[in-house]
Design an enzyme around this catalytic site. Sequence first.
Site, short mmCIF file in Angstrom:
data_model
loop_
_atom_site.label_atom_id
_atom_site.label_comp_id
_atom_site.label_asym_id
_atom_site.label_seq_id
_atom_site.Cartn_x
_atom_site.Cartn_y
_atom_site.Cartn_z
N SER A 87 -3.99 -0.65 14.53
CA SER A 87 -4.76 0.56 14.87
C SER A 87 -5.15 0.64 16.39
CB SER A 87 -5.93 0.64 13.79
OG SER A 87 -6.92 1.65 14.31
N GLY A 109 -0.50 8.15 1.17
CA GLY A 109 -0.50 7.95 2.53
C GLY A 109 0.52 7.46 3.58
N GLY A 132 0.78 -1.34 -0.15
CA GLY A 132 -0.05 0.09 0.10
C GLY A 132 0.90 1.07 0.00
N TYR A 157 -13.65 -3.90 11.35
CA TYR A 157 -12.33 -3.34 11.21
C TYR A 157 -11.56 -3.60 12.61
CZ TYR A 157 -8.95 0.26 11.00
OH TYR A 157 -7.61 0.98 11.11
#
Length: 303
Positions: free
Chosen positions: A146, A26, A22, A172
């Site tokens: 996270s 970002g 990824g 999530y």
Amino acid sequence: MSGNWTEQHIPDQHGRVAIVTGANTGLGFETARMLAERGATVVMAVRDVEKGRQAADRINGDVAVQALDLTSLDSIRTAAADLRAAYPRIDLLINNAGVMYTPRRTTADGFELQFGTNHLGHFALTGLLLDRLLPVPGSRVVTVSSTGHRIRAAIHFDDLQWERSYSRTAAYGQSKLANLMFTYELQRRLAVHGTTIAVAAHPGVSNTELARYTPAAFRLPLTWLAPLLTQNADMGALPTLRAATDPAVTGGQYYGPGNRGEITGYPKLVTSSPDSHDQAVQRRLWTVSEELTGVTFPVPAPQ
């Protein structure tokens, strides 16, 4: 280490190969950029190759682009084969890519999108590449979790794919809790080898494209408050970079922003939820993940 850990603390990376998933935008882009500028050979593993090439053009350093779609086990196997052929040794595997709060969707293999992308995709990729890291002293697998691993988070073995009902927040949370459990179980398996370590990190609340699926009720307030409650991607990437490069890091540690609530700030060692340390659940999740992906690791469970 005294003072704040910044980009300037990243040691020289010449001679090291780093794969960042990824990496075209970002946090992943900033991670790739800083590693390349410190001398690493960086492979930007991305779903959209053209966007990856455009991002690579903005980085000064030795950068390559590899097609990788974490929502497809076929793509993961193809990417792993390409990477194994191109790089006989890998120093850093940074499992950064992810999706957050998506509507109910499935991957090409029928997995719930967030669990399939954030956990199972990276689990499979790591297993397929790990033998390229094991012989390399100082090699690391860094997986990005996270603070969401604390929010409505549990491993729902009775409905991992959320087929009975769906909560984008809880799904999530499950995926990010799985990231941590994977890291801790992987570290136990790696410990006997003494070369590669597994570490986790989280970016706090960073102003990136990851939040594009935030529920509508929260989207406008977050837009207004973003300058106060979030940090830029270059700051959000620092916990990952510290986990990946700080010589003082040890296996099984978890890094995040140092300000109150771990929302913003310079990276420091942080503590994950008690649930993430449940070894019985970690082992069960590992077994289920091997069964779902068909990928087995070259590191057996400790006796």
